[in-house]
Scaffold this motif. Structure first.
Motif, short mmCIF file in Angstrom:
data_model
loop_
_atom_site.label_atom_id
_atom_site.label_comp_id
_atom_site.label_asym_id
_atom_site.label_seq_id
_atom_site.Cartn_x
_atom_site.Cartn_y
_atom_site.Cartn_z
N ALA A 128 0.88 -1.09 -0.35
CA ALA A 128 0.33 -0.14 0.15
C ALA A 128 1.07 1.39 -0.27
CB ALA A 128 -0.65 -0.03 1.56
N TRP A 138 -9.47 -4.64 -10.61
CA TRP A 138 -7.99 -4.95 -9.08
C TRP A 138 -8.90 -3.64 -8.33
CZ3 TRP A 138 -4.63 -0.54 -7.85
CH2 TRP A 138 -3.15 -0.79 -8.02
N HIS A 139 -7.55 -4.34 -7.38
CA HIS A 139 -7.43 -4.21 -5.97
C HIS A 139 -8.16 -2.58 -5.23
CE1 HIS A 139 -7.43 -3.71 -1.00
NE2 HIS A 139 -6.75 -4.59 -1.22
N TYR A 156 -6.87 0.17 -3.19
CA TYR A 156 -5.52 0.58 -4.46
C TYR A 156 -5.32 1.92 -5.06
CZ TYR A 156 -3.05 -2.84 -0.95
OH TYR A 156 -3.07 -3.29 -0.11
N THR A 185 -0.18 -7.49 -11.98
CA THR A 185 0.04 -8.25 -10.47
C THR A 185 0.28 -9.79 -11.76
OG1 THR A 185 -2.03 -9.20 -10.69
CG2 THR A 185 -0.75 -7.73 -8.97
N TYR A 226 -4.58 -10.28 -9.67
CA TYR A 226 -5.72 -9.31 -8.45
C TYR A 226 -7.11 -9.53 -9.31
CZ TYR A 226 -8.19 -9.32 -4.63
OH TYR A 226 -9.71 -8.88 -3.63
N TYR A 264 2.40 -9.95 -4.31
CA TYR A 264 2.03 -10.01 -3.51
C TYR A 264 2.03 -11.34 -2.48
CZ TYR A 264 -2.67 -11.07 -5.93
OH TYR A 264 -3.81 -11.81 -7.00
N SER A 297 2.27 -9.50 4.26
CA SER A 297 1.09 -9.94 4.51
C SER A 297 0.32 -10.38 4.65
CB SER A 297 -0.09 -8.67 3.77
OG SER A 297 0.57 -7.30 4.48
C1 LIG Z 1 -3.45 -6.92 -5.12
C2 LIG Z 1 -2.69 -6.65 -3.81
N1 LIG Z 1 -1.89 -6.52 -3.67
C3 LIG Z 1 -1.12 -6.05 -2.01
C4 LIG Z 1 -0.92 -6.98 -0.75
C5 LIG Z 1 -0.76 -6.26 -0.03
O1 LIG Z 1 -0.90 -5.12 0.22
P1 LIG Z 1 -0.24 -4.65 1.76
O2 LIG Z 1 1.38 -5.12 1.86
O3 LIG Z 1 -0.78 -2.99 1.55
O4 LIG Z 1 -0.81 -5.07 3.03
C6 LIG Z 1 -2.98 -7.05 -1.21
C7 LIG Z 1 -3.19 -7.38 -0.27
O5 LIG Z 1 -4.85 -7.88 -0.32
C8 LIG Z 1 -3.80 -7.77 -2.54
O6 LIG Z 1 -4.71 -7.76 -2.67
#
Ligand SMILES: Cc1ncc(COP(=O)(O)O)c(C=O)c1O
Length: 473
Positions: free
Chosen positions: A179, A203-204, A207, A244, A249, A279, A308
């Motif tokens: 993040a 995507w997330h 983010y 990714t 994701y 990730y 994480s």
């Molecule tokens: C696509 C993606 N990237 C990264 C992360 C990890 O993020 P962070 O390192 O900020 O916890 C996640 C966590 O759910 C994710 O889904």
């Protein structure tokens, strides 16, 4: 030896003004009363002895005795036999306000969660003890914006070995998870004149919002089953793109070698940056390991990794491997953001990695997560055979495409009513119109609970959202 805090050691912020016309004991009464009312002094908190507080405030003991007596009479304080004074339990105010972090479910299939019950506490504690005992004192001072040299060395060795990167410790910048890593990269890109950044679609969502907050224009680039589509990256007219590649994701696609090469060629042609969010790549089950893209092109790829998934999100530890051209500005952005991540956690992580504890933990967790993945696949096949799982060969989540007519939003809401947390694909989409899907996280659900959980979900589907369901029923 354990040591408990005595009330006379408590520091209280109680400003008294000698120039005020109100006598000091009245001022002290007012300050203490306000502190209790506002919750700054919690119920049952021990107060310093009258002697200790008088010394702290530079007043006579009589001032404090008067104030304590008055507030005890009003019911704000309670004096105990033996002379100790505490804040009373008063209903109506100063009750701690519960902080609701996330909605809790009886059964939580939402993605993004490793099993934090499995955090290797004993090994982490050994690392913490070691570094507390052995680290030179200057490690606990202010540090530079790139992070602890110990952790940068440990992670370079680990990532080159386990992820096929080409990283030297100098390339690494330690940050608070992906993040913060993405935010720092975005700031540095913007400072260098970039205006548009591409992100995968879907995507997330958090983010994406975060990137939008950096002032870059965020452009959604659709993925297909194999990940991001490079011709669409080309058309998006962006200065950088976040991908990714090891496990998209949320759809789970693995970016094939020819697309990786094409993405690097695009970045070369356009003088652009590829941000690789790696990730969850350590968890793979029935496919050969796919190395990180950074290993293909260290000059154009910013690699972003995180503790994480491999350990615990609460650590808030991540790392960026950065091409030389962005290194200074990202390190500066990190310093400006928070003066660096916690030294103790970085040193503990370095020790944990150097001693092979991370490899050991990953070997164990791969088996745990694989069992959960298998249980979920089997339960879906048995109870919801028309749902089509995808992207299940790696990570801690999989996508299940819904059959036509099954309303994703209603399903998510109906499941929540029954205490089952699931995540709809729509929440990860920016552009309208993808078919419905459920993104299942299985990292934190014990495999013995998965079959029953999916059977219950099938009941939810049958009750409320099945194709052809009659809403007048
Ligand atoms: C696509 C993606 N990237 C990264 C992360 C990890 O993020 P962070 O390192 O900020 O916890 C996640 C966590 O759910 C994710 O889904």
């Amino acid at each position: 030896m354990s040591r408990s805090r005595t009330s006379s050691e408590l520091e209280l912020f109680l400003p008294l003004h000698r120039s005020d016309s109100l006598p000091l004991y009245r001022q002290l009464e007012r300050e203490l009363r306000d502190s209790v009312r506002a919750g700054r002094l919690a119920a049952d908190a021990p107060l310093p002895s009258t002697r200790a507080l008088a010394a702290q405030l530079g007043v006579t003991r009589g001032v404090v005795v008067s104030a304590y007596e008055q507030l005890s009479a009003e019911g704000y304080l309670v004096s105990r036999p033996g002379g100790s004074t505490r804040v009373a339990r008063i209903s109506g105010f100063a009750d701690p306000v519960p902080i609701v972090l996330r909605r809790e479910f009886r059964l939580d299939f939402r993605p993004g969660r490793p099993d934090v019950n499995e955090f290797p506490r004993a090994a982490w504690l050994r690392s913490l003890r070691r570094v507390l005992g052995e680290a030179p004192s200057d490690r606990f001072s202010y540090i530079d914006g790139r992070g602890m040299p110990e952790l940068r060395s440990a992670m370079a060795v680990y990532l080159n070995r386990a992820r096929g990167t080409r990283i030297s410790p100098d390339d690494l910048i330690i940050c608070a998870g992906v993040a913060q890593g993405l935010q720092l990269v975005a700031q540095a890109l913007r400072a260098g004149g970039a205006q548009r950044i591409g992100v995968e679609e879907p995507w997330h969502p958090e983010y994406r919002r975060m990137l939008e907050g950096t002032g870059l224009q965020v452009v959604a680039v659709p993925v297909d089953a194999a990940g991001i589509q490079i011709d669409l990256v080309d058309q998006a007219n962006v200065d950088a793109v976040v991908v990714t590649p090891a496990h998209q994701y949320p759809t789970g696609g693995v970016l094939p070698p020819e697309r990786r090469a094409a993405l690097v060629a695009w970045a070369d042609r356009r003088d652009a940056i590829v941000v690789e969010d790696d990730y969850d790549a350590e968890f793979r089950y029935d496919r050969v390991p796919v190395g990180a893209m950074q290993g293909l092109c260290a000059d154009r790829v910013v690699y972003a990794g995180t503790a994480s998934k491999i350990l615990a999100p609460g650590l808030r530890l991540g790392w960026l491997a950065v091409p030389p051209r962005l290194r200074e500005s990202i390190a500066r952005a990190k310093l400006a953001a928070d003066q660096g991540s916690s030294a103790l956690d970085q040193l503990a992580m370095a020790d944990f990695v150097d001693r092979g504890e991370l490899d050991r933990h990953l070997r164990r967790m791969r088996l745990v997560y694989r069992r959960r993945r298998d249980a979920l696949l089997a339960a879906l096949e048995r109870h919801l055979p028309t749902w089509r799982p995808a992207g299940a060969s790696a990570g801690l989540h999989m996508l299940a495409w819904l059959p036509a007519g099954c309303d994703e939003a209603r399903l998510v809401a109906a499941a929540a009513e029954r205490g089952i947390g699931i995540h709809g694909l729509a929440a990860t989409c920016f552009l309208p119109g993808p078919p419905g899907g459920i993104v299942f996280g299985y990292g934190s659900v014990d495999e013995r609970r998965i079959p029953r959980g999916i059977a219950e979900l099938a009941e939810v589907v049958a009750d409320s959202v099945a194709p052809g369901h009659d809403e007048r029923r």
